[in-house]
Scaffold this active site. Sequence first.
Site, PDB file in Angstrom:
ATOM      1  N   TYR A 129     -10.225 -26.918  -8.115  1.00  0.00           N
ATOM      2  CA  TYR A 129      -9.165 -26.302  -7.933  1.00  0.00           C
ATOM      3  C   TYR A 129      -8.472 -25.643  -9.295  1.00  0.00           C
ATOM      4  CZ  TYR A 129     -10.377 -27.922  -3.417  1.00  0.00           C
ATOM      5  OH  TYR A 129     -11.184 -28.421  -2.491  1.00  0.00           O
ATOM      6  N   LYS A 170     -18.470 -27.673   0.590  1.00  0.00           N
ATOM      7  CA  LYS A 170     -18.750 -26.175   0.412  1.00  0.00           C
ATOM      8  C   LYS A 170     -19.707 -26.125  -0.555  1.00  0.00           C
ATOM      9  CE  LYS A 170     -13.458 -26.134   0.990  1.00  0.00           C
ATOM     10  NZ  LYS A 170     -12.246 -25.927   0.300  1.00  0.00           N
ATOM     11  N   TYR A 179     -15.457 -24.425  10.066  1.00  0.00           N
ATOM     12  CA  TYR A 179     -15.021 -25.140   8.947  1.00  0.00           C
ATOM     13  C   TYR A 179     -14.593 -26.370   9.142  1.00  0.00           C
ATOM     14  CZ  TYR A 179     -11.938 -25.302   4.893  1.00  0.00           C
ATOM     15  OH  TYR A 179     -11.214 -25.804   3.746  1.00  0.00           O
ATOM     16  N   VAL A 211     -10.551 -33.677  -0.876  1.00  0.00           N
ATOM     17  CA  VAL A 211      -9.388 -34.398  -0.611  1.00  0.00           C
ATOM     18  C   VAL A 211      -9.654 -35.746  -0.004  1.00  0.00           C
ATOM     19  CG1 VAL A 211      -7.936 -32.374  -0.908  1.00  0.00           C
ATOM     20  CG2 VAL A 211      -8.484 -33.276   1.461  1.00  0.00           C
ATOM     21  N   SER A 249     -13.899 -31.002   0.912  1.00  0.00           N
ATOM     22  CA  SER A 249     -14.396 -29.765   0.384  1.00  0.00           C
ATOM     23  C   SER A 249     -15.976 -29.691  -0.377  1.00  0.00           C
ATOM     24  CB  SER A 249     -13.206 -29.221  -0.571  1.00  0.00           C
ATOM     25  OG  SER A 249     -12.461 -28.746   0.183  1.00  0.00           O
TER      26      SER A 249
END
Length: 309
Positions: A243, A67, A191, A261, A64
Amino acid sequence: MPDLQEIVHEIADEMARRDDRGDVATYIPELAHVDPARFGLAVVAADGTLACGGDCDLPFSIQSISKVFTLTLALGLAGDSLWRRVGREPSGNAFNSIVQLELEKGVPRNPFINAGALAVTDVILSGHPPREALGEILRFIRFAAQDDSVFIDESVARSEKATGFRNAALANFMKSFGVLRNPVDFVLGTYFHHCAIAMTCEQLARAGRFLAHSGRNPDTGCSIVSAERARRINALMLTCGHYDGSGEFAYRVGLPGKSGVGGGILAVAPGQASIAVWSPGLDESGNSHLGRIALERLARRMKWSIFGQ
């Protein structure tokens, strides 16, 4: 003035000795094979000085963290109209939660949870074939890192595709509300592949330098984004980058950061340094357990918290 290299070495040595390493991600089978004993830390200071410790030259799956770069690209393509399709608020839920999407009519809470990153990926596709969009993402990250050896780990991408049922559910749900405009399979494929990009800590720290220096690479003087946009990306990293552990990260570390992760974290000390840390074991929120502790140590010793010394 603190000796940055000495501090980095000391932190890496301390992390190597710790037994509380967290748990590696197993829901992506390929990540389950990563050695939890790995730890790397790289810091690129404003003057270009590189300080490294541990496994800083070993590539890992950034997941991630990608992103941050896809958000930067999407803002370049869509500008502030992007915010009609994704919000800017912390989620307070797990990164792959579907609960809020139903309440908020398919509009993801922010660009760093999985649903939000799928919406951002959809913007980058903009009617182009997935291969072209993915090539643009990879080229941008290589350009930011000044390193053409950054690559996509195809085994990780296949592993994500084989087990990505929750992401498929999120994408289809958003498609039903018209938030995604490209075919769901195109969005998911792009993605999964950009999350499977592999980088070393050194490469990742170099790639994040534009966020630490008002949108510019201080070595080349090249402007990647405006200073205002860099500030706003940093703000989102601080409030949403971990998060439902984002508040704890801001409290403990005091720097904008984005986790993945795969165990990596990219952190930014504005005007001072770009930092990448990697420790595969995760905490309950899906963030690197020792990575956060290492960054807390580093920010304290270097007096880098954005909230003061």
